[in-house]
Design a protein around this motif. Structure first.
Motif, PDB file in Angstrom:
ATOM      1  N   MET A  65      -2.254   3.525  -3.614  1.00 15.06           N
ATOM      2  CA  MET A  65      -1.910   3.302  -5.027  1.00 15.06           C
ATOM      3  C   MET A  65      -0.781   2.279  -5.115  1.00 15.06           C
ATOM      4  O   MET A  65       0.225   2.390  -4.423  1.00 15.06           O
ATOM      5  CB  MET A  65      -1.491   4.619  -5.683  1.00 15.06           C
ATOM      6  CG  MET A  65      -1.193   4.499  -7.172  1.00 15.06           C
ATOM      7  SD  MET A  65      -0.771   6.094  -7.938  1.00 15.06           S
ATOM      8  CE  MET A  65      -2.356   6.918  -7.943  1.00 15.06           C
ATOM      9  N   THR A  66      -0.961   1.262  -5.945  1.00 11.06           N
ATOM     10  CA  THR A  66       0.039   0.216  -6.079  1.00 11.06           C
ATOM     11  C   THR A  66       1.221   0.679  -6.925  1.00 11.06           C
ATOM     12  O   THR A  66       1.154   1.723  -7.608  1.00 11.06           O
ATOM     13  CB  THR A  66      -0.567  -1.034  -6.731  1.00 11.06           C
ATOM     14  OG1 THR A  66      -0.923  -0.714  -8.082  1.00 11.06           O
ATOM     15  CG2 THR A  66      -1.807  -1.496  -5.975  1.00 11.06           C
ATOM     16  N   VAL A  67       2.281  -0.111  -6.873  1.00 10.70           N
ATOM     17  CA  VAL A  67       3.449   0.194  -7.706  1.00 10.70           C
ATOM     18  C   VAL A  67       3.044   0.197  -9.175  1.00 10.70           C
ATOM     19  O   VAL A  67       3.482   1.052  -9.957  1.00 10.70           O
ATOM     20  CB  VAL A  67       4.574  -0.833  -7.447  1.00 10.70           C
ATOM     21  CG1 VAL A  67       5.709  -0.631  -8.444  1.00 10.70           C
ATOM     22  CG2 VAL A  67       5.089  -0.713  -6.028  1.00 10.70           C
ATOM     23  N   GLN A  68       2.193  -0.756  -9.564  1.00 12.17           N
ATOM     24  CA  GLN A  68       1.738  -0.825 -10.955  1.00 12.17           C
ATOM     25  C   GLN A  68       0.952   0.420 -11.350  1.00 12.17           C
ATOM     26  O   GLN A  68       1.087   0.921 -12.476  1.00 12.17           O
ATOM     27  CB  GLN A  68       0.891  -2.087 -11.160  1.00 12.17           C
ATOM     28  CG  GLN A  68       1.665  -3.395 -11.104  1.00 12.17           C
ATOM     29  CD  GLN A  68       1.953  -3.838  -9.671  1.00 12.17           C
ATOM     30  OE1 GLN A  68       1.467  -3.233  -8.706  1.00 12.17           O
ATOM     31  NE2 GLN A  68       2.744  -4.890  -9.538  1.00 12.17           N
ATOM     32  N   ASP A  69       0.139   0.918 -10.417  1.00 13.64           N
ATOM     33  CA  ASP A  69      -0.630   2.131 -10.692  1.00 13.64           C
ATOM     34  C   ASP A  69       0.285   3.331 -10.893  1.00 13.64           C
ATOM     35  O   ASP A  69       0.070   4.165 -11.776  1.00 13.64           O
ATOM     36  CB  ASP A  69      -1.606   2.416  -9.549  1.00 13.64           C
ATOM     37  CG  ASP A  69      -2.754   1.416  -9.488  1.00 13.64           C
ATOM     38  OD1 ASP A  69      -3.051   0.808 -10.535  1.00 13.64           O
ATOM     39  OD2 ASP A  69      -3.336   1.250  -8.404  1.00 13.64           O
ATOM     40  N   GLU A  88       3.420   3.247 -11.877  1.00 14.23           N
ATOM     41  CA  GLU A  88       4.137   3.074 -13.137  1.00 14.23           C
ATOM     42  C   GLU A  88       3.238   3.420 -14.319  1.00 14.23           C
ATOM     43  O   GLU A  88       3.689   4.044 -15.280  1.00 14.23           O
ATOM     44  CB  GLU A  88       4.648   1.635 -13.251  1.00 14.23           C
ATOM     45  CG  GLU A  88       5.760   1.309 -12.273  1.00 14.23           C
ATOM     46  CD  GLU A  88       6.192  -0.140 -12.341  1.00 14.23           C
ATOM     47  OE1 GLU A  88       5.457  -0.949 -12.959  1.00 14.23           O
ATOM     48  OE2 GLU A  88       7.260  -0.474 -11.792  1.00 14.23           O
ATOM     49  N   ARG A  89       1.973   2.993 -14.251  1.00 14.80           N
ATOM     50  CA  ARG A  89       1.033   3.287 -15.343  1.00 14.80           C
ATOM     51  C   ARG A  89       0.776   4.788 -15.445  1.00 14.80           C
ATOM     52  O   ARG A  89       0.732   5.340 -16.552  1.00 14.80           O
ATOM     53  CB  ARG A  89      -0.278   2.537 -15.112  1.00 14.80           C
ATOM     54  CG  ARG A  89      -1.316   2.718 -16.219  1.00 14.80           C
ATOM     55  CD  ARG A  89      -0.798   2.168 -17.542  1.00 14.80           C
ATOM     56  NE  ARG A  89      -1.780   2.305 -18.603  1.00 14.80           N
ATOM     57  CZ  ARG A  89      -2.560   1.300 -19.029  1.00 14.80           C
ATOM     58  NH1 ARG A  89      -2.464   0.104 -18.450  1.00 14.80           N
ATOM     59  NH2 ARG A  89      -3.413   1.482 -19.993  1.00 14.80           N
TER      60      ARG A  89
END
Length: 273
Positions: A1-5, A7-8
């Motif tokens: 899971m990415t940082v953006q994921d 955060e979302r």
């Protein structure tokens, strides 16, 4: 899971918690969905089917006259006979109990009112949820608070025809949306220093409640910066019931864009799941 994921996901979970807590208050045992009547008091003592006693408004404030066998609990004390509540200030409410019901004694638009709240009210017991747009970070907009030199009294209409509310406005909130700069007249929020705006937009009456939506805004920082999270644009009680006296937005608080965020038309008003 990415940082953006991550955060979302965190953003979505925070929104879901906000929405869930708002629904719990609305549909609580004595929340707005439990209201069974909006009674306008007069000088003539009057009885109502959903509350004990004969109620009237006098120069000394609201008075109830309880018959034999009737009682209310006021500030943890049982009262019988005649009881005076004193003069209630505008937008204030007092709550007393009668069995499993809570009776709200209040003043709205200069008028003393009575609003009984019964947990078994059908509007409450049949409530499931309020439809809403999926939370989206793009609807979180930076803004700026533009304070007035001194607060201005602003008169607005109400969900009840012929009624008016007067609020002190500390200033306006300015922000960009849809490639344009907009300003909304703000009122004081729930906590000291915070703000609240009432508004409509191009979704009003289409996918969102026609009369109004409200948005709470945290207190401006030292430079006057604020954040408007339109994902938390919420319905007022009048979106669910005619037994509310909610204020309407001030003149000029209609946005010429579609704010496809926040709560939609309630199912109780014909909204879509």
């Amino acid at each position: 899971m990415t940082v953006q994921d991550v955060e979302r996901q965190s953003f979505t979970e925070a929104w879901e918690q906000w929405h869930r807590q708002k629904e719990e208050v609305l549909a609580g045992p004595h929340g707005f969905l439990a209201i069974t009547g909006l009674h306008w008091l007069s000088a003539e003592p009057t009885r109502f089917e959903d509350a004990p006693g004969a109620w009237s408004t006098t120069a000394e404030g609201v008075v109830v006259e309880l018959a034999d066998g009737e009682a209310l609990t006021v500030d943890d004390a049982v009262v019988r006979g005649r009881h005076g509540f004193g003069v209630i200030a505008e937008r204030d409410s007092r709550y007393v109990t009668a069995g499993d019901a809570v009776i709200e004694v209040a003043k709205r638009g200069g008028h003393d009112i009575l609003r009984p709240r019964h947990p078994d009210n059908a509007l409450r017991t049949s409530f499931t949820h309020t439809p809403a747009y999926a939370p989206d970070p793009r609807w979180v907009r930076p803004g700026r608070f533009l304070p007035f030199h001194e607060p201005r009294a602003v008169t607005v209409g109400a969900a009840v025809e012929g009624l008016e509310h007067v609020y002190d406005s500390p200033g306006q909130v300015e922000f960009e949306l849809g490639d344009a700069v907009h300003r909304l007249t703000a009122f004081n929020g729930r906590t000291p220093g915070s703000l609240m705006v009432l508004f409509t937009d191009r979704t009003s009456g289409v996918t969102t409640y026609a009369a109004n939506r409200s948005l709470q805004i945290a207190a401006p920082d030292a430079e006057g910066r604020v954040t408007l999270d339109f994902n938390r644009a919420g319905n007022l009680p009048c979106a669910y019931t005619d037994l509310a006296t909610c204020p309407l937005p001030p003149a000029g608080n209609r946005l010429p864009v579609a704010v496809e965020a926040g709560e939609k038309i309630p199912l109780e008003r014909g909204g879509q799941p």
